[in-house]
Design an enzyme around this catalytic site. Structure first.
Site, PDB file in Angstrom:
ATOM      1  CB  THR A  61      -3.054   3.882   0.912  1.00  0.00           C
ATOM      2  OG1 THR A  61      -3.081   4.750  -0.220  1.00  0.00           O
ATOM      3  CG2 THR A  61      -4.283   2.985   0.880  1.00  0.00           C
TER       4      THR A  61
ATOM      5  CG  LEU B  28      -1.953  -1.065   1.395  1.00  0.00           C
ATOM      6  CD1 LEU B  28      -2.659  -0.915   2.737  1.00  0.00           C
ATOM      7  CD2 LEU B  28      -2.958  -1.028   0.253  1.00  0.00           C
ATOM      8  CG  ASP B  29       0.422   4.323  -2.848  1.00  0.00           C
ATOM      9  OD1 ASP B  29       1.320   3.609  -3.335  1.00  0.00           O
ATOM     10  OD2 ASP B  29      -0.518   4.789  -3.509  1.00  0.00           O
ATOM     11  CE  LYS B  30       5.235   9.015   4.783  1.00  0.00           C
ATOM     12  NZ  LYS B  30       6.212  10.121   4.598  1.00  0.00           N
TER      13      LYS B  30
ATOM     14  NE  ARG C 142      -2.366   8.406  -4.907  1.00  0.00           N
ATOM     15  CZ  ARG C 142      -1.099   8.671  -4.580  1.00  0.00           C
ATOM     16  NH1 ARG C 142      -0.281   7.681  -4.227  1.00  0.00           N
ATOM     17  NH2 ARG C 142      -0.652   9.904  -4.630  1.00  0.00           N
TER      18      ARG C 142
END
Length: 321
Positions: free
Chosen positions: A141, A137-139, A236
């Protein structure tokens, strides 16, 4: 120390005509095809004493010797970072990742990552690539991630994700009022100029995102999304592509938009929301050892609950004027 991997086997006649990497992935099913391809490329696999390419076809009956290394891929310091564990056993671990926690080290993030935390929680994860992390997961998210704790579980989960057998559902808040749900199928690739960004590209990799409306507000929408594929920044990029960028997304979101006559409270919340409003809410998969279904859910974090509350109050106040 790296773990030595040694196998001796004979290719069955019924597999004749197939690629070497395909054959070995079937015969050595505890390892991923990607890992096997790496071993072939680096000389860790000999077929009748000779090196072949992954794409070379086999005839059947060949003797194969595998002498390779399972890399001690995690050479970093364990750190006592708290983990919210949603499910755990000796094979897998599901965590609820908080906003701001980087998944694995990279430029500018040498420490303080999920990978460091996992090594502290279970030092045995140092045997696995990226401490057992099979997706990311993105930082900024939040939400659910599954981590493998054995080689077999790592291989099984990686294959399940590749085969689209892991259910991943997200909740998000986007700018704009959606009229209904739908599916985005636009392919995604690296941005041609800005290498940090992803973009919709005709030559990109297949990407499929399903979305449905949970709640509409005056200028925003609360949505639930289901991924078929897992491209970098997929949700996104896809929502920005169809004109509904995520609230707080500083990379793909564009300028802050406010509903006409927005309340002071809503303006404050929107301006203060400085991460993409995206949360991995549900994760479901077949347990790699037992075959039983594992279903995990994680409630929205406090900042997204506050955002939705502010949007609802703004809509209520507007309806009274």
């Amino acid at each position: 120390m790296s773990e030595s991997i040694r196998h001796s086997l004979t290719i069955p006649p019924e597999l004749a005509g197939q690629r070497l990497d395909q054959v070995l992935a079937e015969l050595l099913s505890r390892y991923s095809r990607t890992r096997i391809k790496e071993w072939i490329d680096t000389g860790g696999v000999l077929v009748n004493g000779a090196r072949l390419r992954p794409k070379d076809k086999v005839l059947g009956g060949e003797r194969v010797e595998v002498d390779a290394q399972w890399p001690d891929a995690v050479a970093m310091t364990p750190e006592p970072i708290a983990l919210e564990r949603v499910y755990e056993d000796s094979h897998v671990l599901v965590i609820d990742k908080p906003v701001g926690l980087v998944v694995h080290p990279g430029a500018g993030n040498a420490a303080g990552t999920l990978q460091n935390a996992l090594l502290h929680f279970d030092p045995g994860l140092s045997r696995l690539p990226r401490a057992g992390i099979v997706h990311r997961l993105d930082k900024d998210t939040s939400g659910l991630m599954v981590v493998a704790r054995t080689v077999e579980a790592h291989t099984a989960l990686a294959r399940a994700i590749e085969a689209r057998e892991v259910e991943r559902k997200y909740e998000a808040v986007c700018a704009g009022v959606m009229t209904g749900g739908g599916t985005v199928t636009a392919p995604i690739g690296r941005h041609p100029v800005d290498r940090v960004r992803m973009a919709i590209r005709a030559d990109g990799r297949e990407a499929v995102t399903h979305y449905r409306v949970l709640q509409r507000f005056r200028g925003h929408t609360h949505v639930r999304l289901k991924l078929e594929t897992g491209r970098t920044h997929q949700i996104r990029v896809h929502l920005a592509h169809i004109g509904y960028p995520l609230v707080g997304d500083r990379v793909y979101g564009g300028r802050l938009t406010l509903p006409r006559g927005a309340t002071a409270a809503l303006i404050e919340v929107l301006r203060g929301f400085r991460r993409q409003a995206l949360h991995a809410a549900r994760l479901a998969f077949e347990h790699p050892a037992t075959g039983e279904p594992v279903v995990c859910e994680a409630p929205l974090p406090a900042d997204m609950r506050l955002l939705l509350q502010a949007l609802a109050l703004d809509a209520r106040d507007a309806s009274r004027t």
